[in-house]
Design an enzyme around this catalytic site. Structure first.
Site, PDB file in Angstrom:
ATOM      1  N   CYS A 356      -2.559 -13.257  -3.532  1.00  0.00           N
ATOM      2  CA  CYS A 356      -3.172 -12.907  -2.347  1.00  0.00           C
ATOM      3  C   CYS A 356      -4.424 -13.862  -2.000  1.00  0.00           C
ATOM      4  O   CYS A 356      -4.864 -13.874  -0.959  1.00  0.00           O
ATOM      5  CB  CYS A 356      -3.565 -11.618  -2.374  1.00  0.00           C
ATOM      6  SG  CYS A 356      -2.340 -10.277  -2.860  1.00  0.00           S
TER       7      CYS A 356
HETATM    8  O1  KQY Z   1      -3.147  -9.573   0.378  1.00  0.00           O
HETATM    9  C1  KQY Z   1      -3.965  -8.517  -0.103  1.00  0.00           C
HETATM   10  N1  KQY Z   1      -3.438  -7.917  -0.958  1.00  0.00           N
HETATM   11  C2  KQY Z   1      -5.076  -8.343   0.596  1.00  0.00           C
HETATM   12  C3  KQY Z   1      -5.709  -7.095   0.427  1.00  0.00           C
HETATM   13  C4  KQY Z   1      -6.938  -6.888   1.547  1.00  0.00           C
HETATM   14  C5  KQY Z   1      -7.766  -5.844   0.857  1.00  0.00           C
HETATM   15  C6  KQY Z   1      -9.052  -5.558   1.301  1.00  0.00           C
HETATM   16  N2  KQY Z   1      -9.727  -4.463   0.590  1.00  0.00           N
END
Ligand code: KQY
Length: 364
Positions: A356
């Site tokens: 991510c």
């Molecule tokens: O891709 C992702 N796992 C992003 C998650 C964003 C979380 C913000 N609290």
């Protein structure tokens, strides 16, 4: 100057390559917002720096940092990592960053999707997200890469995985969620993906494992490890919080064929033995517009959220009994790459993991 292109990648002979194809570099953003990261983001910054360092053993890394954090990030990151100044709302470049596409001549372009913080005003995670939405344009300006835009069409990079040969994996939970493209049918969404990523087949898995954050991104559940082969999360522990989703995804993938008509070979990847529970929620600032976090809530800690780089795999580790098993299983999937584990609970507490917070740029 990077140009805006009005046609589509498919019309121009561009496709999204698999993550396992040769890369030029990896992009990251630097975390700092105190309403998402515990303890003023200091522990998360150490974890991001460890991820950047691990990747830089294999290929160049660029970390984009706000003006306020520039000097600190430069100090924390190894000298071989390039640090550039860039404003963003948070640090999830997989989702707000560009998706790169390539053609057979080795040219590289990018898609600049609309980004709305995982659900906009319906169930998005923070407001505003305007600076995140500018990240693709800024990255492409730095690299001199021309971009395609998709005005009105929302997509995050973590919600898709491709084999580079015409097949895409995604989840219904995310792509059909009301906060993304509520006026489009499943068929219209498929058509859009086919046109921009140059695909013939979309494999839909029903659910992801984080309904309340990304609405179930695929990059916590399954990925292509090479054409014709996928990895999928797996547990036989009926009490594990992700048991049903893992079993369901595995079954779907075992029954699926890809764009070339191949039956997929499905590799099982364990889940952590113990769920990762958020600690220190009281050090995360509460502000209006940001999803509040609660002490003891389950953080999404999936070994699947690894990054494939040239010659290596950067794999999350949680201090869990299954850490070593995950390394063993991923090493068996990628015998020609070196698996490097990095402790990433601090990134999981923020809502994601290594995949991510990174975005690979293909060599082209
Ligand atoms: O891709 C992702 N796992 C992003 C998650 C964003 C979380 C913000 N609290």
């Amino acid at each position: 100057m990077a140009k805006r292109i009005e046609s589509t990648p498919k019309a121009d002979g561009f496709r999204m390559p698999g993550e396992f194809e040769e890369q030029k570099q990896v992009w990251m953003l630097w975390p700092e917002r105190p309403d998402n990261w515990r303890n003023g983001a200091k522990p998360a910054q150490k974890a991001f720096a460890a991820v950047a360092k691990a990747i830089s053993q294999f290929e160049p890394v660029t970390v984009c940092v706000s003006p306020a954090q520039y000097q600190h990030a430069r100090y924390e990151l190894p000298s071989e990592v390039r640090v550039v100044e860039m404003t963003s709302n948070d640090a999830w470049i997989r989702d707000c960053g560009p998706t790169f596409v390539v053609n057979d001549k080795g040219d590289v372009r990018a898609i600049d999707w609309d980004f709305n913080s995982w659900g906009g005003l319906y169930d998005g995670l923070y407001f505003p997200w305007d600076q995140d939405d500018l990240v693709p344009q800024k990255v492409c300006e730095i690299e001199g890469i021309d971009t395609y835009r998709t005005p009105g069409f929302v997509l995050e990079g973590g919600s898709i995985h491709v084999d580079g040969e015409g097949t895409l994996l995604t989840t219904e939970m995310c792509l059909l969620s009301p906060g993304r493209n509520p006026d489009m049918t499943k068929e219209e969404i498929e058509e859009k993906l086919k046109e921009y990523l140059n695909l013939e087949k979309v494999i839909w898995i029903r659910d992801g494992i984080d309904p309340y954050e990304t609405n179930g991104h695929i990059d916590d559940v399954a990925c292509f490890i090479r054409p014709g082969e996928v990895a999928c999360i797996w547990t036989e522990d009926e009490n594990h919080p992700f048991y049903r989703q893992a079993q369901d995804a595995y079954k779907t993938l075992c029954e699926a064929t890809d764009a070339k008509g191949r039956k997929l070979k499905v590799h099982k990847l364990c889940l952590s033995k113990e769920p990762c529970y958020l600690k220190g929620a009281d050090t995360i600032e509460c502000i209006e517009g940001t999803l509040p976090r609660e002490e003891g809530e389950v953080s999404i800690a999936s070994y699947m959220n690894f990054l494939i780089v040239n010659g290596g795999i950067i794999l999350p580790q949680y201090g869990d009994e299954n850490d070593a098993l995950a390394i063993e299983q991923v090493q068996a999937m990628f015998p020609d790459r070196k698996v490097v584990g990095v402790r990433t609970e601090e990134i999981a507490y923020g809502g994601g993991n290594i995949h991510c917070i990174t975005q690979q740029q293909p060599r082209g």
